[in-house]
Design an enzyme around this catalytic site. Sequence first.
Site, PDB file in Angstrom:
ATOM      1  N   SER A 268      -8.992   6.018 -22.365  1.00  0.00           N
ATOM      2  CA  SER A 268      -9.773   4.672 -22.248  1.00  0.00           C
ATOM      3  C   SER A 268      -9.062   3.821 -23.195  1.00  0.00           C
ATOM      4  O   SER A 268      -8.409   3.980 -24.255  1.00  0.00           O
ATOM      5  CB  SER A 268     -10.989   5.124 -22.731  1.00  0.00           C
ATOM      6  OG  SER A 268     -11.701   3.983 -23.129  1.00  0.00           O
ATOM      7  N   LYS A 274     -11.876  10.293 -24.604  1.00  0.00           N
ATOM      8  CA  LYS A 274     -11.836  10.159 -22.953  1.00  0.00           C
ATOM      9  C   LYS A 274     -10.579  11.132 -22.351  1.00  0.00           C
ATOM     10  O   LYS A 274      -9.458  10.993 -23.138  1.00  0.00           O
ATOM     11  CB  LYS A 274     -11.893   8.839 -22.553  1.00  0.00           C
ATOM     12  CG  LYS A 274     -13.119   8.178 -22.747  1.00  0.00           C
ATOM     13  CD  LYS A 274     -14.353   8.696 -22.183  1.00  0.00           C
ATOM     14  CE  LYS A 274     -14.526   8.839 -20.489  1.00  0.00           C
ATOM     15  NZ  LYS A 274     -14.611   7.496 -20.081  1.00  0.00           N
ATOM     16  N   ASN A 276     -10.099  11.028 -18.613  1.00  0.00           N
ATOM     17  CA  ASN A 276     -10.605  10.837 -17.331  1.00  0.00           C
ATOM     18  C   ASN A 276     -10.006  11.471 -16.289  1.00  0.00           C
ATOM     19  O   ASN A 276      -8.752  11.368 -16.341  1.00  0.00           O
ATOM     20  CB  ASN A 276     -10.518   9.253 -17.337  1.00  0.00           C
ATOM     21  CG  ASN A 276     -11.460   8.447 -18.384  1.00  0.00           C
ATOM     22  OD1 ASN A 276     -12.336   8.868 -18.536  1.00  0.00           O
ATOM     23  ND2 ASN A 276     -10.866   7.319 -18.708  1.00  0.00           N
ATOM     24  N   ARG A 308       0.796  -8.538  26.560  1.00  0.00           N
ATOM     25  CA  ARG A 308       0.919  -8.427  25.308  1.00  0.00           C
ATOM     26  C   ARG A 308      -0.284  -9.186  24.673  1.00  0.00           C
ATOM     27  O   ARG A 308      -0.597 -10.162  24.956  1.00  0.00           O
ATOM     28  CB  ARG A 308       2.243  -9.048  24.752  1.00  0.00           C
ATOM     29  CG  ARG A 308       2.639  -8.977  23.306  1.00  0.00           C
ATOM     30  CD  ARG A 308       3.804  -9.559  22.886  1.00  0.00           C
ATOM     31  NE  ARG A 308       5.080  -9.285  23.818  1.00  0.00           N
ATOM     32  CZ  ARG A 308       6.098 -10.004  23.963  1.00  0.00           C
ATOM     33  NH1 ARG A 308       6.451 -10.896  23.280  1.00  0.00           N
ATOM     34  NH2 ARG A 308       7.050  -9.242  24.695  1.00  0.00           N
TER      35      ARG A 308
END
Length: 400
Positions: A268, A274, A276, A308
């Site tokens: 973080s 942290k 994560n 097309r």
Amino acid sequence: MTDLFWPGDDRAGDLMSDNAFLAAMVTVEDAWLDVLIRAGIAPAEAKADVVASVGAADVERIATGAEADGSPVLGLVALLRERTGGQTARWLHRGLTSQDVVDTALMLCVRDAKVRIDQEMAAQITTLSRLIEEYRAAPALGRTLSQPALPTTVGAKIAGWLNAVLDAADTVAAIPPLPVQIGGASGTLAAAIELTRDPDGAIGLVDEMATTVGLAAKGPWHTTRSMVTRVGDALVTCCDAWGHIAGDVVTGSRAEVGEFTEGHGGGSSTMPHKHNPVLSVLIRRATLSAPALGAVLHAASADSVDERSSGGWQTEWATLRTLARRTVIAAAQTSDLLGNLQPSAARAAANLDAGGDLLAEQRVMAELVGEPALPDYTGATQLLIDATLARARNYLEETS
């Protein structure tokens, strides 16, 4: 390539990039010219190193000029003719139309992406099989609607992931052989027949083209876009499988759950503590956006009109590129996630113990048959795991 808006984009390398698409279009032009020369239609002196005539430095010029014509092919052909000259310039692109070049080039790019996805899924299947063997009997809490349900095992949960990956691998394997698209201006091969003076000869040119570029021979499919949607559906199915894994890891990595930890969690910018589950988050990002891209391909296919499409076909190019690149990226991130995943058997067991009374259903079943409850209520978990592992072994053997 790099993309600040899509962290991890570099994992896809040059796959489905501008450079790759340009190289594929040049390959198509060069191969078709070779086919015409070998068939005795174009003179031998038309042979040239067409591939070396343009490169990455020309992408911006061709891309910028493409707006005027709605396609990068006209500018590419003009540049190739300018740089080769002579008989090469005279015979380049003769018998082709811009859609032939774009569609065949897209199939070449998809082929390269598919090879990478196949490799990543084989690695995932191998890793998941190892994790299942290691944790097949580790007690765990099964949850339904987010709440405690019944006892299971960590290995059984991972077997669910493996079955999803195997299903996705089967879907990718079921994609028909990627074909060339050679039909001429209206998909009738009229120009090719004019060159060969023979309808069978024109078909022969298509077959020879397919062999030259390593794709499947097929009649013109310029207004039948199921080839593109089948590729898109397979890519979305892969992302679905990986999203399930990533979702379980995100949930299981919560501090209060603690059953899974990413081996290389992210940090973080303000909270040093942290860890994560970044890879899982990025995989989920891909899986949340993939279905919409697949839907766009179906909408474009349904919009096909005349010989097309006036908008649908053009919608496919960037959509397929984005979906394919994001799938390759998610594939690589999932392989990385699984290769470094750290399940916690201890936390799984503790969560099972804290799940409350999980055997009420067992007691009801035992009363119905008038017999004592069995000592274990994980059902056919081990047999199901064995079946999943056998399926994985068969896949790896068949694809090795």
